[in-house]
Design an enzyme around this catalytic site. Sequence first.
Site, PDB file in Angstrom:
ATOM      1  N   ARG A  97       0.728  -0.958  -0.300  1.00  0.00           N
ATOM      2  CA  ARG A  97       0.037  -0.165  -0.124  1.00  0.00           C
ATOM      3  C   ARG A  97       0.763   1.593  -0.227  1.00  0.00           C
ATOM      4  NH1 ARG A  97      -5.488   0.838   0.561  1.00  0.00           N
ATOM      5  NH2 ARG A  97      -5.608   3.498   1.340  1.00  0.00           N
ATOM      6  N   ASP A 121      -3.803  -3.536   4.650  1.00  0.00           N
ATOM      7  CA  ASP A 121      -3.959  -3.929   5.463  1.00  0.00           C
ATOM      8  C   ASP A 121      -5.315  -3.962   4.753  1.00  0.00           C
ATOM      9  OD1 ASP A 121      -2.104  -4.456   7.868  1.00  0.00           O
ATOM     10  OD2 ASP A 121      -2.475  -2.334   8.063  1.00  0.00           O
ATOM     11  N   MET A 341     -12.259   5.840  12.485  1.00  0.00           N
ATOM     12  CA  MET A 341     -12.086   5.832  11.272  1.00  0.00           C
ATOM     13  C   MET A 341     -12.120   5.124  10.329  1.00  0.00           C
ATOM     14  SD  MET A 341      -8.640   8.456  12.608  1.00  0.00           S
ATOM     15  CE  MET A 341      -8.063   8.615  10.675  1.00  0.00           C
TER      16      MET A 341
END
Length: 435
Positions: A97, A121, A341
């Site tokens: 990522r 993730d 979040m």
Amino acid sequence: MSIFKIKGGKKLKGEIIPQGAKNEALQILSATLLSAEPITIHNVPNIVDVNKLIELIGDLGSKVEKLGPESYRFTASNVDINFLETDTYRKKAAALRGSVMLLGPILARFGKATMPKPGGDKIGRRRLDTHFLGFQKLGAKFNFDSEEHLFHIDASELKGCYMLLDEASVTGTANIVMAAVLAKGTTTIYYAACEPYLQQLCLMLNRMGAKISGIGSNLLTIEGVAKLGGTDHTLLPDMIEIGSFIGLAAMTQSEITIKNCRIDMLGIIPEIFKRLGIKMEFRGDDIYIPSQERYELETFIDGSILTVSDAPWPGFTPDLISIVLVVATQAKGSVLIHQKMFESRLFFVDKLIDMGAQIILCDPHRANVIGLDRKQQLKGIKMSSPDIRAGVALLIAALSASGTSEISNIDQIDRGYQNIDQRLKALGADIERIA
């Protein structure tokens, strides 16, 4: 796939040094592509995600020299962006990522880029809209190839502008800043992230010749420059490791000193752990946690249950929510954990429940933890690490538990924590890595 085998219930003791900050490293290392001159980075953590990014930077043609165990020199004078068109790049970037952080520097310096959808993730939706919208406002043009699953980006004419971000994304802000430093004119970014790692990036860019003001606030102003030079930079200690070690000390009733913490850059993190009843002393730049038999959760002034929630900086980092949740399982009192979040980061609590914890998962964002107050020890089980932070939370739970635990899929933990088993062994932990 490797497994951690842990015999829990042992008190630990000693000193531990946090690694360099993973999240800062991904930004800083990417920024080395902004200049053709040598840039030396110190305190680089030896972890999977960082090593993969260094490998990608080298594949792009940057000269990578390892000067020591934690120091590298990067010279990006012969970058070949045609590498972005290769299957090798697509495969490596899709698995990391952090590869998205290469976009800003490449677009700023070379005017075009190609990228696959990045990996990382599995902790819920992690939109890249902030990155892409920022680039578009600077003048970049995007084309998504649905057959190849590739983004083709033309940034041949980046121009400064005013933008109000849709969210205070740390990586999004960093990427836009790196693109804007070489754009023509002035860029103003409102609702910018202001985490210490982003402050570090901006300070480094300024040493390279950038003109960034408002550092540390949510309003950044960037005056574009024609080129950037070289510099030296030292990464901060990883605040997530520091928080994890505080939690580890509390859960295992251990006496631990965390060295060289840069306490001035930790924000509200120590205060949140103090609200959980954890005692600590600041000794210079070290944090000393004494052995505690019990710790009691605070309540709010009106007597209502404590709530710990994440928020953009200077709020509490979402990466430590899982650690707080685990620590609360053995506290006296109850706490509501609110992970705002990301909507899937609390799903690891089923493993803690299997270990004997009392947790009510209210929904994907909230969990109510009823502390056991040491009246019942967690018990060892076999489990799998779902992501970096939950993996370490489960490791802390296993170290405090009675009996033996096995944690599989520890490659996830290795992505973010450097030689964690060896460093814990040095404190007295009974942990074995089984291939």
